[in-house]
Design a protein around this motif. Structure first.
Motif, PDB file in Angstrom:
ATOM      1  N   PRO A  21       9.447  -4.730   5.966  1.00  0.00           N
ATOM      2  CA  PRO A  21       8.615  -4.543   4.771  1.00  0.00           C
ATOM      3  C   PRO A  21       8.183  -3.088   4.591  1.00  0.00           C
ATOM      4  O   PRO A  21       7.974  -2.349   5.563  1.00  0.00           O
ATOM      5  N   PHE A  22       8.072  -2.685   3.323  1.00  0.00           N
ATOM      6  CA  PHE A  22       7.530  -1.369   3.006  1.00  0.00           C
ATOM      7  C   PHE A  22       6.487  -1.526   1.927  1.00  0.00           C
ATOM      8  O   PHE A  22       6.383  -2.565   1.289  1.00  0.00           O
ATOM      9  N   GLU A  23       5.716  -0.494   1.720  1.00  0.00           N
ATOM     10  CA  GLU A  23       4.580  -0.522   0.796  1.00  0.00           C
ATOM     11  C   GLU A  23       3.682  -1.717   1.099  1.00  0.00           C
ATOM     12  O   GLU A  23       3.164  -1.826   2.215  1.00  0.00           O
ATOM     13  N   PHE A  24       3.500  -2.652   0.145  1.00  0.00           N
ATOM     14  CA  PHE A  24       2.558  -3.752   0.348  1.00  0.00           C
ATOM     15  C   PHE A  24       3.262  -5.097   0.546  1.00  0.00           C
ATOM     16  O   PHE A  24       2.658  -6.141   0.359  1.00  0.00           O
ATOM     17  N   GLU A  25       4.519  -5.080   0.931  1.00  0.00           N
ATOM     18  CA  GLU A  25       5.280  -6.325   1.003  1.00  0.00           C
ATOM     19  C   GLU A  25       4.890  -7.207   2.178  1.00  0.00           C
ATOM     20  O   GLU A  25       5.300  -8.361   2.239  1.00  0.00           O
ATOM     21  N   ASP A  26       4.107  -6.680   3.102  1.00  0.00           N
ATOM     22  CA  ASP A  26       3.592  -7.530   4.174  1.00  0.00           C
ATOM     23  C   ASP A  26       2.362  -8.301   3.705  1.00  0.00           C
ATOM     24  O   ASP A  26       1.968  -9.286   4.326  1.00  0.00           O
ATOM     25  N   THR A  27       1.773  -7.855   2.604  1.00  0.00           N
ATOM     26  CA  THR A  27       0.518  -8.438   2.111  1.00  0.00           C
ATOM     27  C   THR A  27       0.709  -9.247   0.841  1.00  0.00           C
ATOM     28  O   THR A  27       0.065 -10.281   0.660  1.00  0.00           O
ATOM     29  N   PRO A  48      -5.269  -3.113   2.404  1.00  0.00           N
ATOM     30  CA  PRO A  48      -6.368  -3.671   1.619  1.00  0.00           C
ATOM     31  C   PRO A  48      -5.805  -4.643   0.583  1.00  0.00           C
ATOM     32  O   PRO A  48      -4.876  -4.302  -0.150  1.00  0.00           O
ATOM     33  N   GLY A  49      -6.353  -5.843   0.523  1.00  0.00           N
ATOM     34  CA  GLY A  49      -5.861  -6.827  -0.420  1.00  0.00           C
ATOM     35  C   GLY A  49      -5.951  -6.360  -1.860  1.00  0.00           C
ATOM     36  O   GLY A  49      -5.038  -6.577  -2.661  1.00  0.00           O
ATOM     37  N   TRP A  50      -7.062  -5.693  -2.217  1.00  0.00           N
ATOM     38  CA  TRP A  50      -7.230  -5.202  -3.582  1.00  0.00           C
ATOM     39  C   TRP A  50      -6.161  -4.165  -3.922  1.00  0.00           C
ATOM     40  O   TRP A  50      -5.580  -4.186  -5.014  1.00  0.00           O
ATOM     41  N   GLU A  51      -5.846  -3.264  -2.993  1.00  0.00           N
ATOM     42  CA  GLU A  51      -4.866  -2.220  -3.269  1.00  0.00           C
ATOM     43  C   GLU A  51      -3.478  -2.819  -3.463  1.00  0.00           C
ATOM     44  O   GLU A  51      -2.710  -2.380  -4.324  1.00  0.00           O
ATOM     45  N   ALA A  52      -3.146  -3.845  -2.664  1.00  0.00           N
ATOM     46  CA  ALA A  52      -1.867  -4.524  -2.832  1.00  0.00           C
ATOM     47  C   ALA A  52      -1.783  -5.171  -4.210  1.00  0.00           C
ATOM     48  O   ALA A  52      -0.757  -5.090  -4.899  1.00  0.00           O
ATOM     49  N   ALA A  53      -2.868  -5.809  -4.638  1.00  0.00           N
ATOM     50  CA  ALA A  53      -2.892  -6.436  -5.955  1.00  0.00           C
ATOM     51  C   ALA A  53      -2.777  -5.399  -7.066  1.00  0.00           C
ATOM     52  O   ALA A  53      -2.047  -5.590  -8.048  1.00  0.00           O
ATOM     53  N   ASP A  54      -3.468  -4.287  -6.913  1.00  0.00           N
ATOM     54  CA  ASP A  54      -3.452  -3.228  -7.912  1.00  0.00           C
ATOM     55  C   ASP A  54      -2.062  -2.626  -8.059  1.00  0.00           C
ATOM     56  O   ASP A  54      -1.695  -2.164  -9.146  1.00  0.00           O
ATOM     57  N   SER A  55      -1.274  -2.659  -7.006  1.00  0.00           N
ATOM     58  CA  SER A  55       0.080  -2.104  -7.058  1.00  0.00           C
ATOM     59  C   SER A  55       1.035  -3.007  -7.821  1.00  0.00           C
ATOM     60  O   SER A  55       2.147  -2.599  -8.170  1.00  0.00           O
TER      61      SER A  55
END
Length: 234
Positions: free
Chosen positions: A31-37, A86-93
């Motif tokens: 995974p890269f970027e937020f793909e783990d979240t 951060p869950g919020w940052e993953a969602a924002d992306s």
């Protein structure tokens, strides 16, 4: 069930047992970027039966084929807790709609802290506020199959499969993209009508237009059973 479909299930040209959900999800092995979240799930709603499923259909009927006949689709996003992101940052992306839902459910003071940190209001509403958040992002049924309750049945069944390990399921009732614009006069009426559909699945109004479903409660299971019975399962 307060919501009553405008068309009865028996008016469908096929049986409720012909409705099949097909799930798809893919991710890179590293995974890269937020793909783990953040996990994005697609669910196809299909009409399908085997060779002996429907004597009324001719042999060339597409609903006999392995792919089935599409009658709708759903998109879900799962925000995983206990990751380095951060869950919020993953969602924002991902999208503004997903970011809004996560913002409403979490404490803004911990927006950049790894994981999901629920707001006090969320913790009061959810029976066991520990785990991932499943977001029902989009549900679309083809126009000719709307009004029967297929979307509600499909949503209830998909949530049953996808919500394991989630402390809540969230959505923002809204017309299908392209059907209405937010500034049009009919938008709020359409939004209220869709909210009634999701209430029949077990969602309840929470805050700022966001609805929550608590999978730990018996109520969503009862709603799912009622929809199964509506489509012929006794």
């Amino acid at each position: 069930m307060d919501y009553i479909p405008r068309q009865a299930a028996h008016e469908l040209p096929f049986d409720g047992t012909d409705i099949v959900l097909r799930y798809s999800f893919e991710h890179p092995a590293l995974p890269f970027e937020f793909e783990d979240t953040l996990e994005a799930w697609s669910v196809a709603v299909l009409r399908y039966h085997g060779e002996d499923g429907c004597p009324q259909c001719p042999p060339e009927c597409p609903c006999r084929f392995e792919a089935g006949t599409p009658i709708g689709g759903m998109e879900f996003v799962r925000i995983r807790d206990f990751t380095a992101d951060p869950g919020w940052e993953a969602a924002d992306s991902y999208t503004g709609d997903i970011e809004k839902i996560v913002s409403v459910c979490t404490d803004p003071g911990y927006a950049m802290t790894p994981g999901l940190h629920w707001s006090a209001e969320f913790e009061e509403r959810i029976d066991c506020p520990a785990g991932d958040l499943l977001i029902m992002d989009r549900v679309r049924i083809e126009p000719q199959w709307r009004g029967f309750g297929i979307g509600a049945l499909a949503a209830a069944e998909a949530i049953r499969r996808l919500a394991a390990g989630c402390c809540a399921v969230a959505c923002e009732p809204a017309p299908t993209e392209g059907d209405h614009e937010r500034d049009q006069p009919g938008y709020q009426a359409a939004q209220a009508k869709i909210a009634k559909v999701w209430e029949s699945v077990g969602f309840e109004a929470f805050s700022d237009g966001i609805y929550l479903l608590d999978p730990a409660l018996q109520h969503p299971a009862d709603c799912r059973t009622r929809w199964q019975k509506h489509f012929g399962r006794r």
